[in-house]
Design a protein around this motif. Structure first.
Motif, PDB file in Angstrom:
ATOM      1  N   UNK A 120      -2.523   5.539   2.199  1.00  0.00           N
ATOM      2  CA  UNK A 120      -3.110   5.353   3.525  1.00  0.00           C
ATOM      3  C   UNK A 120      -3.295   6.703   4.210  1.00  0.00           C
ATOM      4  N   UNK A 121      -4.137   6.711   5.236  1.00  0.00           N
ATOM      5  CA  UNK A 121      -4.437   7.924   5.986  1.00  0.00           C
ATOM      6  C   UNK A 121      -4.060   7.734   7.448  1.00  0.00           C
ATOM      7  N   UNK A 122      -3.764   8.831   8.122  1.00  0.00           N
ATOM      8  CA  UNK A 122      -3.428   8.742   9.546  1.00  0.00           C
ATOM      9  C   UNK A 122      -4.580   8.168  10.352  1.00  0.00           C
ATOM     10  N   UNK A 123      -5.805   8.366   9.853  1.00  0.00           N
ATOM     11  CA  UNK A 123      -6.981   7.877  10.569  1.00  0.00           C
ATOM     12  C   UNK A 123      -7.233   6.385  10.350  1.00  0.00           C
ATOM     13  N   UNK A 124      -6.504   5.759   9.438  1.00  0.00           N
ATOM     14  CA  UNK A 124      -6.680   4.331   9.180  1.00  0.00           C
ATOM     15  C   UNK A 124      -6.166   3.480  10.336  1.00  0.00           C
ATOM     16  N   UNK A 125      -6.784   2.332  10.500  1.00  0.00           N
ATOM     17  CA  UNK A 125      -6.149   1.287  11.293  1.00  0.00           C
ATOM     18  C   UNK A 125      -5.170   0.552  10.374  1.00  0.00           C
ATOM     19  N   UNK A 126      -4.135  -0.012  10.951  1.00  0.00           N
ATOM     20  CA  UNK A 126      -3.190  -0.810  10.168  1.00  0.00           C
ATOM     21  C   UNK A 126      -3.143  -2.212  10.763  1.00  0.00           C
ATOM     22  N   UNK A 127      -3.346  -3.198   9.908  1.00  0.00           N
ATOM     23  CA  UNK A 127      -3.329  -4.594  10.335  1.00  0.00           C
ATOM     24  C   UNK A 127      -2.230  -5.319   9.561  1.00  0.00           C
ATOM     25  N   UNK A 128      -1.521  -6.171  10.269  1.00  0.00           N
ATOM     26  CA  UNK A 128      -0.454  -6.971   9.655  1.00  0.00           C
ATOM     27  C   UNK A 128      -0.980  -8.388   9.469  1.00  0.00           C
ATOM     28  N   UNK A 129      -0.745  -8.961   8.290  1.00  0.00           N
ATOM     29  CA  UNK A 129      -1.111 -10.352   8.089  1.00  0.00           C
ATOM     30  C   UNK A 129      -0.022 -11.043   7.276  1.00  0.00           C
ATOM     31  N   UNK A 130      -0.046 -12.362   7.340  1.00  0.00           N
ATOM     32  CA  UNK A 130       0.972 -13.181   6.656  1.00  0.00           C
ATOM     33  C   UNK A 130       2.397 -12.767   7.025  1.00  0.00           C
ATOM     34  N   UNK A 131       2.601 -12.401   8.290  1.00  0.00           N
ATOM     35  CA  UNK A 131       3.936 -11.965   8.694  1.00  0.00           C
ATOM     36  C   UNK A 131       4.874 -13.164   8.771  1.00  0.00           C
ATOM     37  N   UNK A 132       5.780 -13.252   7.804  1.00  0.00           N
ATOM     38  CA  UNK A 132       6.717 -14.380   7.751  1.00  0.00           C
ATOM     39  C   UNK A 132       7.791 -14.090   6.725  1.00  0.00           C
ATOM     40  N   UNK A 133       8.943 -14.691   6.963  1.00  0.00           N
ATOM     41  CA  UNK A 133       9.995 -14.739   5.950  1.00  0.00           C
ATOM     42  C   UNK A 133      10.152 -16.193   5.542  1.00  0.00           C
ATOM     43  N   UNK A 134      10.315 -16.437   4.250  1.00  0.00           N
ATOM     44  CA  UNK A 134      10.405 -17.799   3.734  1.00  0.00           C
ATOM     45  C   UNK A 134      11.602 -17.926   2.798  1.00  0.00           C
ATOM     46  N   UNK A 135      12.070 -19.150   2.640  1.00  0.00           N
ATOM     47  CA  UNK A 135      13.164 -19.463   1.711  1.00  0.00           C
ATOM     48  C   UNK A 135      14.383 -18.568   1.929  1.00  0.00           C
ATOM     49  N   UNK A 136      14.552 -18.121   3.171  1.00  0.00           N
ATOM     50  CA  UNK A 136      15.723 -17.341   3.522  1.00  0.00           C
ATOM     51  C   UNK A 136      15.642 -15.878   3.186  1.00  0.00           C
ATOM     52  N   UNK A 137      15.131 -15.557   1.989  1.00  0.00           N
ATOM     53  CA  UNK A 137      15.290 -14.184   1.489  1.00  0.00           C
ATOM     54  C   UNK A 137      14.037 -13.576   0.858  1.00  0.00           C
ATOM     55  N   UNK A 138      12.863 -14.069   1.254  1.00  0.00           N
ATOM     56  CA  UNK A 138      11.599 -13.484   0.803  1.00  0.00           C
ATOM     57  C   UNK A 138      10.722 -13.184   2.008  1.00  0.00           C
ATOM     58  N   UNK A 139      10.101 -12.020   1.998  1.00  0.00           N
ATOM     59  CA  UNK A 139       9.147 -11.665   3.044  1.00  0.00           C
ATOM     60  C   UNK A 139       7.733 -11.731   2.488  1.00  0.00           C
ATOM     61  N   UNK A 140       6.859 -12.417   3.196  1.00  0.00           N
ATOM     62  CA  UNK A 140       5.443 -12.461   2.835  1.00  0.00           C
ATOM     63  C   UNK A 140       4.631 -11.431   3.623  1.00  0.00           C
ATOM     64  N   UNK A 141       5.263 -10.681   4.490  1.00  0.00           N
ATOM     65  CA  UNK A 141       4.563  -9.762   5.384  1.00  0.00           C
ATOM     66  C   UNK A 141       3.718  -8.770   4.593  1.00  0.00           C
ATOM     67  N   UNK A 142       2.478  -8.620   5.020  1.00  0.00           N
ATOM     68  CA  UNK A 142       1.482  -7.846   4.284  1.00  0.00           C
ATOM     69  C   UNK A 142       0.738  -6.914   5.241  1.00  0.00           C
ATOM     70  N   UNK A 143       0.125  -5.871   4.663  1.00  0.00           N
ATOM     71  CA  UNK A 143      -0.530  -4.849   5.468  1.00  0.00           C
ATOM     72  C   UNK A 143      -1.856  -4.453   4.832  1.00  0.00           C
ATOM     73  N   UNK A 144      -2.827  -4.192   5.683  1.00  0.00           N
ATOM     74  CA  UNK A 144      -4.085  -3.613   5.208  1.00  0.00           C
ATOM     75  C   UNK A 144      -4.397  -2.379   6.042  1.00  0.00           C
ATOM     76  N   UNK A 145      -4.702  -1.298   5.342  1.00  0.00           N
ATOM     77  CA  UNK A 145      -5.045  -0.024   5.967  1.00  0.00           C
ATOM     78  C   UNK A 145      -6.528   0.202   5.728  1.00  0.00           C
ATOM     79  N   UNK A 146      -7.269   0.363   6.831  1.00  0.00           N
ATOM     80  CA  UNK A 146      -8.718   0.496   6.714  1.00  0.00           C
ATOM     81  C   UNK A 146      -9.229   1.692   7.496  1.00  0.00           C
ATOM     82  N   UNK A 147     -10.299   2.275   6.988  1.00  0.00           N
ATOM     83  CA  UNK A 147     -10.958   3.368   7.677  1.00  0.00           C
ATOM     84  C   UNK A 147     -11.547   2.869   8.983  1.00  0.00           C
ATOM     85  N   UNK A 148     -11.346   3.594  10.064  1.00  0.00           N
ATOM     86  CA  UNK A 148     -11.842   3.155  11.374  1.00  0.00           C
ATOM     87  C   UNK A 148     -13.357   3.035  11.401  1.00  0.00           C
ATOM     88  N   UNK A 149     -14.020   3.843  10.586  1.00  0.00           N
ATOM     89  CA  UNK A 149     -15.485   3.804  10.570  1.00  0.00           C
ATOM     90  C   UNK A 149     -15.973   2.511   9.946  1.00  0.00           C
TER      91      UNK A 149
END
Length: 256
Positions: A227-256
């Motif tokens: 990833x780059x400092x100029x990227x936007x960062x978006x969080x998706x599927x933010x959740x913990x399931x079954x006690x001990x698994x995280x589904x939290x995900x990230x996408x880094x995209x160019x602002x342009x």
């Protein structure tokens, strides 16, 4: 156009054949991006040394046991991409070599079957070197970041919280320690304080519980490096399931 970097929490292999909020997000994401090919860093190719593939049609790896028969019938067969393989080798030099004993494992295809159901995007996997320190994984991602300018999508697949010994199939959400660790990493990523992600053991007991082995956490570090400092960062599927698994995900995209 500069391609994105995605870290996805893949969770249970059953997501490959289920329709739920997580798979719906993957489907939506696949409609929004058009990569030339995907460089996949999956938790399930955990090796000694750094390896990649150059097969025209990498084999499908069913690296899971005891699941219903329909899961093994998915057969997400895709093409490799020799151009991407060669670029990976140019970026990483003598630190990477070819190993076609592996293929496309369920850390990859359980997600991609929803993102790109037509199997029309080539995939090349890069292994996670179990012998490397967090900083080394990050540095590999940094070296590979130039591939984004060439239309290649860099994707890591794992789970920020992944403790199978603590799984509770009857629990929908996460245990308090799982929530705590996932949120600490989330806050660090949003603040671009990647040193905290590299030195996650500083979080003490919650880190020891969340990352008992590094295989599912390390793919995140490749993505942060790419990833780059100029990227936007978006969080998706933010959740913990079954006690001990995280589904939290990230996408880094160019602002342009």
């Amino acid at each position: 156009m500069k391609q994105a970097v995605i870290f996805v929490g893949h969770g249970s292999p059953m997501n490959a054949i289920e329709q739920n909020a997580f798979t719906a997000s993957w489907q939506t994401l696949g409609k929004a991006i058009k990569p030339k090919a995907i460089l996949m860093v999956s938790a399930h190719w955990f090796t000694k040394g750094t390896w990649t593939q150059d097969e025209k049609q990498p084999k499908v790896i069913n690296d899971m046991y005891g699941f219903p028969k329909p899961l093994y019938e998915v057969n997400y067969q895709v093409q490799g991409d020799l151009g991407l393989t060669n670029r990976v080798r140019q970026c990483l030099g003598s630190t990477v070599d070819i190993n076609n004993s592996w293929g496309i494992d369920h850390g990859a295809w359980s997600v991609l079957v929803h993102m790109f159901p037509n199997r029309d995007v080539p995939v090349v996997q890069l292994s996670v070197d179990a012998l490397k320190a967090p900083e080394a994984h990050f540095e590999i991602g940094r070296k590979l970041s130039v591939l984004r300018d060439e239309g290649y999508l860099i994707m890591g697949s794992g789970n920020i919280v992944h403790n199978l010994r603590k799984v509770d199939f009857h629990k929908e959400n996460g245990e308090a320690w799982a929530d705590a660790f996932d949120l600490k990493i989330r806050d660090a990523i949003v603040a671009r304080d990647y040193d905290k992600c590299l030195n996650y053991r500083q979080f003490g007991d919650v880190a020891e519980l969340a990352v008992p082995t590094t295989d599912h956490y390390d793919p995140l570090l490749y993505c942060l490096g790419a990833s780059l400092e100029s990227d936007t960062v978006e969080i998706f599927n933010e959740a913990r399931v079954m006690g001990s698994l995280s589904m939290t995900s990230y996408i880094f995209r160019d602002k342009a």
